[in-house]
Each structure stands twice: as structure tokens, then as C-alpha cells.
Design a protein around this motif. Structure first.
Motif, PDB file in Angstrom:
ATOM      1  N   MET A 144       0.959  -0.893  -0.018  1.00 54.35           N
ATOM      2  CA  MET A 144       0.116  -0.016  -0.111  1.00 54.35           C
ATOM      3  C   MET A 144       0.922   1.253   0.045  1.00 54.35           C
ATOM      4  O   MET A 144       0.497   2.167  -0.645  1.00 54.35           O
ATOM      5  CB  MET A 144      -0.836   0.002   1.068  1.00 54.35           C
ATOM      6  CG  MET A 144      -1.837   0.984   1.048  1.00 54.35           C
ATOM      7  SD  MET A 144      -3.064   1.189  -0.397  1.00 54.35           S
ATOM      8  CE  MET A 144      -4.061  -0.292   0.244  1.00 54.35           C
TER       9      MET A 144
ATOM     10  N   VAL B 194       0.020   4.115  -2.905  1.00 55.28           N
ATOM     11  CA  VAL B 194      -0.308   5.282  -2.544  1.00 55.28           C
ATOM     12  C   VAL B 194       0.671   6.330  -2.871  1.00 55.28           C
ATOM     13  O   VAL B 194       0.596   7.654  -3.580  1.00 55.28           O
ATOM     14  CB  VAL B 194      -0.809   5.277  -1.085  1.00 55.28           C
ATOM     15  CG1 VAL B 194      -0.941   6.895  -0.711  1.00 55.28           C
ATOM     16  CG2 VAL B 194      -1.864   4.310  -0.982  1.00 55.28           C
TER      17      VAL B 194
ATOM     18  N   SER C 199      -1.164   3.446   3.661  1.00 55.20           N
ATOM     19  CA  SER C 199      -1.915   4.785   3.124  1.00 55.20           C
ATOM     20  C   SER C 199      -1.532   5.859   3.684  1.00 55.20           C
ATOM     21  O   SER C 199      -0.985   7.063   3.170  1.00 55.20           O
ATOM     22  CB  SER C 199      -3.544   4.735   2.708  1.00 55.20           C
ATOM     23  OG  SER C 199      -3.669   5.881   2.023  1.00 55.20           O
TER      24      SER C 199
ATOM     25  N   VAL D  32      -7.034   4.114  -0.334  1.00 55.88           N
ATOM     26  CA  VAL D  32      -6.259   5.218  -0.930  1.00 55.88           C
ATOM     27  C   VAL D  32      -7.087   6.530  -0.707  1.00 55.88           C
ATOM     28  O   VAL D  32      -6.508   7.681  -0.740  1.00 55.88           O
ATOM     29  CB  VAL D  32      -6.621   4.784  -2.653  1.00 55.88           C
ATOM     30  CG1 VAL D  32      -6.325   6.143  -3.450  1.00 55.88           C
ATOM     31  CG2 VAL D  32      -5.487   3.851  -2.860  1.00 55.88           C
TER      32      VAL D  32
ATOM     33  N   GLY E 128      -5.969   7.599   3.338  1.00 54.09           N
ATOM     34  CA  GLY E 128      -4.794   8.212   3.835  1.00 54.09           C
ATOM     35  C   GLY E 128      -4.708   9.732   3.818  1.00 54.09           C
ATOM     36  O   GLY E 128      -4.382  10.419   4.465  1.00 54.09           O
TER      37      GLY E 128
END
Length: 252
Positions: free
Chosen positions: A30, A34, A114, A202, A205
Motif C-alpha cells: 500500500m 499510494v 496509506s 487510497v 490516507g
């Protein structure tokens, strides 16, 4: 029906070494995804003085997310399955391919990954904003929910067809690139309307780091509904047999 195969998981599964390793793999995948995806938008914004919402910016975002997801899924595939998305994990759970306890571990790792990626971006860029997902002018919340449902359906259906289906054969080799391609294509289709998240982590974050929560629920409800529908349809019609294999009790 897949709903009959949902597995809660044994009490010790959450602390099993394999489960911890899988969660760590999701965390790092992740971060990779991201950092590249959100970072591409920030870089384009800087180079064009706020042009990330232009057609060129949309194409750049689609390419960056497609490339980054291809890599993020590939590097995690052999450890965690390469979900890199809480909605994909939810779809796998609904289909009986992962237990609830392991799903929770994945969700925590994905959300943390994220947030860490966005914090790293903010620090590395000298404090530039990690823009939260938002609806475009003229797009209502229910318009966006439908967009997220349809786009995430396409994503999770692709995951099932290329990575989960036991009959996938050699198609499994191209699963990461197929998954990256559908996300890139969906960004081209929906990015101008609601940002085309398809992935609650996504969206989470940037929302945390920028502390912007306007209509944030859209980016959870839509993807989870779309993922659940895709899992039920593909699993019930095209797979039709149990695939969940809980960890043996003697391994705890």
C-alpha cells in the motif's frame, strides 16, 4: 452461495506468523501504491501550477496508478495475495477466500500503509498538501456512490477472474497487469467526476493527513458494495465450489 462459506477464523489466526507476514506485505504494498499514485498527482500539480485536474493530469494519474498497482500487487501476491485494497479484501471475504480475522488484519495494514505513504509524501515534498478525494461540481453523492460501485465491481470481478478463480490457468500470470489496467481505465472513466478511488484506503490516507472528510463515506460505501456484488456473482456463477481453507488448528 458464497455467503454460506464466510469464515470468521480461529482465535489464533490473527497472531499466526503467516497472517502477520501477510499483513506486513499489504502494508508495504500500500505504501508503494499510494506513494506513487498520490505523488504523481502532487508532482503534476507542481509542474503545471495546479494542472492535475486537466485532461493531461487525468491521463498521468491513470498511468501512474496502473503502473504502481501492477507492481504493488505483484510484490505482495505470493505473501498476502496482493489485495492492496480493503474492498478487494472484502470481496475475498464474501467469497469465502479469506477469514474475517485475517481480513481485519489486512484492513488495518492497508489503512496504515496509506497514511504512512501520505505522511512521507508531505514530508518529502516540503509540506505540499496530499489532496483528499472530492466530488466534482455537478456530481451528487449518490452519483458518486454508483460510480464507485460500478468501477469497483469491474476491479473485483477482474481480481476474481484472473487471480481467485481456481480454473484461471495461465491467465493468473497476467493478473497483476490486468488489475492495474482496469484501475487505470476506470480512472480515465471516473476520475473527472469523483476521483475514481475504488479503494477506501487510497481515500483514507489523504483524508487523514489533510484532515478533509467531506463525503468521505462515499469512498467506503461504493467500493464495498461493488466488491460484494462482484464476489457474489463471480463466485456463485463461475466458481461454485468452496475455496476457503482455514489454517490448521495445530499451527497456532
Amino acid at each position: 452461495m458464497p455467503i454460506t462459506r464466510i469464515a470468521i477464523g480461529a482465535p489464533g489466526e490473527a497472531s499466526h506468523p503467516d497472517a502477520i507476514k501477510a499483513a506486513l506485505a499489504e502494508f508495504f504494498s500500500m505504501i508503494i501504491f499510494v506513494f506513487a499514485g498520490e505523488g504523481s498527482g502532487m508532482a503534476f500539480n507542481k509542474l503545471t501550477d495546479g494542472g492535475s485536474t486537466t485532461p493531461a493530469g487525468l491521463v498521468a494519474a491513470a498511468l501512474a496508478h496502473a503502473f504502481a498497482l501492477f507492481v504493488a500487487v505483484s510484490v505482495g501476491a505470493n505473501i498476502s495475495g496482493g489485495h492492496v485494497n480493503p474492498a478487494v479484501t472484502f470481496g475475498a471475504f464474501i467469497g469465502g477466500n479469506i477469514s474475517l480475522l485475517r481480513s481485519i488484519l489486512y484492513w488495518i495494514a492497508q489503512l496504515l500503509g496509506s497514511v504512512v505513504a501520505c505522511l512521507l509524501l508531505k514530508f518529502a515534498t516540503g509540506g505540499l498538501e496530499t489532496s483528499a478525494f472530492a466530488l466534482s461540481s455537478g456530481v451528487g453523492v449518490w452519483n458518486a456512490v454508483v460510480l464507485e460501485i460500478v468501477m469497483t465491481f469491474g476491479l473485483v470481478y477482474t481480481v476474481y477472474a484472473t487471480a481467485v478463480d481456481p480454473k484461471k490457468g495461465n491467465v493468473g500470470i497476467v493478473a497483476p497487469i490486468a488489475i492495474g489496467f482496469i484501475v487505470g481505465a476506470n480512472i480515465l472513466a471516473g476520475g473527472a467526476f469523483d476521483g475514481a478511488s475504488m479503494n477506501p484506503a487510497v481515500s483514507f490516507g489523504p483524508a487523514v493527513v489533510s484532515w478533509s472528510w467531506s463525503n468521505h463515506w462515499v469512498y467506503w460505501v461504493g467500493p464495498f458494495i461493488g466488491a460484494g456484488i462482484a464476489a457474489i456473482i463471480y463466485d456463485n456463477i463461475f466458481i461454485g465450489e468452496a475455496t476457503h481453507e482455514p489454517l490448521p488448528n495445530n499451527e497456532f
